[in-house]
Motif scaffolding. Sequence first.
Motif, PDB file in Angstrom:
ATOM      1  N   TYR A   1     -65.565   1.066 -19.243  1.00  5.36           N
ATOM      2  CA  TYR A   1     -66.201   2.217 -19.883  1.00  5.36           C
ATOM      3  C   TYR A   1     -65.218   2.921 -20.808  1.00  5.36           C
ATOM      4  O   TYR A   1     -65.570   3.364 -21.903  1.00  5.36           O
ATOM      5  CB  TYR A   1     -66.718   3.186 -18.818  1.00  5.36           C
ATOM      6  N   LEU A   2     -63.969   3.012 -20.381  1.00  2.00           N
ATOM      7  CA  LEU A   2     -62.945   3.634 -21.214  1.00  2.00           C
ATOM      8  C   LEU A   2     -62.741   2.834 -22.498  1.00  2.00           C
ATOM      9  O   LEU A   2     -62.581   3.398 -23.581  1.00  2.00           O
ATOM     10  CB  LEU A   2     -61.631   3.730 -20.442  1.00  2.00           C
ATOM     11  N   CYS A   3     -62.754   1.528 -22.367  1.00  2.34           N
ATOM     12  CA  CYS A   3     -62.618   0.656 -23.533  1.00  2.34           C
ATOM     13  C   CYS A   3     -63.743   0.931 -24.534  1.00  2.34           C
ATOM     14  O   CYS A   3     -63.518   1.019 -25.745  1.00  2.34           O
ATOM     15  CB  CYS A   3     -62.653  -0.806 -23.084  1.00  2.34           C
ATOM     16  N   ASP A   4     -64.946   1.120 -24.012  1.00  2.00           N
ATOM     17  CA  ASP A   4     -66.116   1.350 -24.855  1.00  2.00           C
ATOM     18  C   ASP A   4     -66.044   2.698 -25.567  1.00  2.00           C
ATOM     19  O   ASP A   4     -66.251   2.783 -26.779  1.00  2.00           O
ATOM     20  CB  ASP A   4     -67.381   1.274 -23.996  1.00  2.00           C
ATOM     21  N   ILE A   5     -65.729   3.779 -24.826  1.00  2.00           N
ATOM     22  CA  ILE A   5     -65.727   5.103 -25.453  1.00  2.00           C
ATOM     23  C   ILE A   5     -64.539   5.269 -26.402  1.00  2.00           C
ATOM     24  O   ILE A   5     -64.622   6.012 -27.387  1.00  2.00           O
ATOM     25  CB  ILE A   5     -65.743   6.238 -24.402  1.00  2.00           C
ATOM     26  N   PHE A   6     -63.439   4.569 -26.136  1.00  4.26           N
ATOM     27  CA  PHE A   6     -62.295   4.638 -27.052  1.00  4.26           C
ATOM     28  C   PHE A   6     -62.675   4.032 -28.400  1.00  4.26           C
ATOM     29  O   PHE A   6     -62.379   4.598 -29.454  1.00  4.26           O
ATOM     30  CB  PHE A   6     -61.093   3.902 -26.459  1.00  4.26           C
ATOM     31  N   LYS A   7     -63.365   2.895 -28.355  1.00  3.49           N
ATOM     32  CA  LYS A   7     -63.785   2.229 -29.592  1.00  3.49           C
ATOM     33  C   LYS A   7     -64.801   3.086 -30.349  1.00  3.49           C
ATOM     34  O   LYS A   7     -64.727   3.236 -31.578  1.00  3.49           O
ATOM     35  CB  LYS A   7     -64.399   0.867 -29.255  1.00  3.49           C
ATOM     36  N   LYS A   8     -65.747   3.686 -29.630  1.00  3.86           N
ATOM     37  CA  LYS A   8     -66.768   4.508 -30.278  1.00  3.86           C
ATOM     38  C   LYS A   8     -66.165   5.768 -30.891  1.00  3.86           C
ATOM     39  O   LYS A   8     -66.609   6.237 -31.932  1.00  3.86           O
ATOM     40  CB  LYS A   8     -67.850   4.896 -29.265  1.00  3.86           C
ATOM     41  N   THR A   9     -65.147   6.320 -30.244  1.00  3.28           N
ATOM     42  CA  THR A   9     -64.553   7.569 -30.712  1.00  3.28           C
ATOM     43  C   THR A   9     -63.589   7.355 -31.868  1.00  3.28           C
ATOM     44  O   THR A   9     -63.578   8.124 -32.836  1.00  3.28           O
ATOM     45  CB  THR A   9     -63.819   8.282 -29.558  1.00  3.28           C
ATOM     46  N   THR A  10     -62.761   6.313 -31.787  1.00  2.78           N
ATOM     47  CA  THR A  10     -61.704   6.114 -32.788  1.00  2.78           C
ATOM     48  C   THR A  10     -62.036   5.061 -33.835  1.00  2.78           C
ATOM     49  O   THR A  10     -61.416   5.029 -34.901  1.00  2.78           O
ATOM     50  CB  THR A  10     -60.389   5.697 -32.097  1.00  2.78           C
ATOM     51  N   GLY A  11     -62.984   4.187 -33.519  1.00  2.22           N
ATOM     52  CA  GLY A  11     -63.283   3.093 -34.439  1.00  2.22           C
ATOM     53  C   GLY A  11     -62.345   1.916 -34.262  1.00  2.22           C
ATOM     54  O   GLY A  11     -62.446   0.917 -34.985  1.00  2.22           O
ATOM     55  N   GLU A  12     -61.421   2.014 -33.305  1.00  2.56           N
ATOM     56  CA  GLU A  12     -60.474   0.938 -33.022  1.00  2.56           C
ATOM     57  C   GLU A  12     -60.535   0.583 -31.541  1.00  2.56           C
ATOM     58  O   GLU A  12     -60.876   1.424 -30.709  1.00  2.56           O
ATOM     59  CB  GLU A  12     -59.038   1.370 -33.343  1.00  2.56           C
ATOM     60  N   THR A  13     -60.158  -0.648 -31.229  1.00  2.91           N
ATOM     61  CA  THR A  13     -60.021  -1.003 -29.820  1.00  2.91           C
ATOM     62  C   THR A  13     -58.725  -0.388 -29.296  1.00  2.91           C
ATOM     63  O   THR A  13     -57.827  -0.025 -30.073  1.00  2.91           O
ATOM     64  CB  THR A  13     -59.960  -2.525 -29.632  1.00  2.91           C
ATOM     65  N   PHE A  14     -58.623  -0.285 -27.985  1.00  2.95           N
ATOM     66  CA  PHE A  14     -57.406   0.254 -27.380  1.00  2.95           C
ATOM     67  C   PHE A  14     -56.186  -0.573 -27.788  1.00  2.95           C
ATOM     68  O   PHE A  14     -55.166  -0.033 -28.226  1.00  2.95           O
ATOM     69  CB  PHE A  14     -57.555   0.265 -25.854  1.00  2.95           C
ATOM     70  N   HIS A  15     -56.290  -1.897 -27.659  1.00  5.91           N
ATOM     71  CA  HIS A  15     -55.162  -2.764 -27.992  1.00  5.91           C
ATOM     72  C   HIS A  15     -54.860  -2.733 -29.486  1.00  5.91           C
ATOM     73  O   HIS A  15     -53.696  -2.819 -29.897  1.00  5.91           O
ATOM     74  CB  HIS A  15     -55.442  -4.194 -27.523  1.00  5.91           C
ATOM     75  N   GLY A  16     -55.901  -2.600 -30.302  1.00  9.43           N
ATOM     76  CA  GLY A  16     -55.690  -2.508 -31.741  1.00  9.43           C
ATOM     77  C   GLY A  16     -54.922  -1.250 -32.112  1.00  9.43           C
ATOM     78  O   GLY A  16     -54.021  -1.285 -32.957  1.00  9.43           O
ATOM     79  N   TYR A  17     -55.277  -0.137 -31.475  1.00  5.64           N
ATOM     80  CA  TYR A  17     -54.590   1.126 -31.760  1.00  5.64           C
ATOM     81  C   TYR A  17     -53.140   1.075 -31.277  1.00  5.64           C
ATOM     82  O   TYR A  17     -52.215   1.485 -31.989  1.00  5.64           O
ATOM     83  CB  TYR A  17     -55.315   2.287 -31.084  1.00  5.64           C
TER      84      TYR A  17
END
Length: 353
Positions: free
Chosen positions: A275-291
């Motif tokens: 779920y954290l992975c999903d909301i991080f992508k929706k909020t920032t436009g990037e994946t966690f690992h990408g950021y």
Amino acid sequence: MWKIAIIDDDRSVLKGLKSMIPWVELGAELVGEGMDGQEGLEIVRVSRPDIIVTDIYMPDMDGIEMIHSLRSDGYEGKIIIHSGYNDFEYARQALRLNVEDYLSKPISLQTLHAVLARAIRDLKLTRLPSPSIGLVKWHRQLGEAILTSQERKATLIIDDFLRQLDEQGVLALPAIRRFGIECWTMLTYALNEAGLPLDETFPPALIQEEINAFMKPDDFRCWIADKISSICKSRCSSEKHKEAVDFIIQYIQQHYFEEITLTELAEKVFISRNYLCDIFKKTTGETFHGYLTRVRMEKAKQLILAGKLHIYEIAQKVGYKNVSYFSTAFKKHFSGVSPTDINKRSLSELFKQ
């Protein structure tokens, strides 16, 4: 006598509607007929009809443009659309412009009679005094409560307003449906202006269908309370999600040189990893690992440009134990530029491009 105007670019339709309307039974009279929106505006200016029956597709000015102009000028009468096109976007605009009903051609005598009779009943009720709080002030208070996620306060505001309506005896069925449409339309605009659009979560066509199903005042009370609860819970959830994402961003900025895993961070913010992975992508436009990779590569670039450290030292300082893996990641991030085969000057020039 209730005054009715008919606007349609088809003369046969005009003639048919005039013959279908039970004028005497409704206590109504025809005060004007027009063939486009411009003529409709003039009829309203001169005759001030209580009810307008209008088509949508007309030359010069269509029905929606005419209605928008009338509402902008303060016209508060009932407007009934009859159209041969079952167009969702037009129905959506009609809801926003507080149209009484949207009928598809051909219209049956029974349907036309029922819609006009309901409109007249509503008009009779609107002649009664409005609650002391006032609709505009009421919606502003309600909107502020929702925007601050004060669900209990919002519910109390609704109950107080309905109590005032009840004391004035205006909570008959037609009025509560009309009030439901007005309430939702004004609330939607208020929240949209505050950056909280509702149309995607609550499609206008579905809202209209639900409002039409009201049978008693409690139906509206339960319905609007449920909607407010959903909005407030969604806002609370969104705020918590933003706080979680902000924490992760700050954590990465401060600990990018350490070994960081999404599982570890999920435990820190008490949210599941997926779920954290999903909301991080929706909020920032990037994946966690990408950021995380982008932050590390930007830090590595700064260190390379400084020219004080070896590549293996830079790799360690940005969180990579394996120099080869770091070089591969760097080359991928900077479109083929490797940290090991270029000097400070060429790299500096490249990064300025």
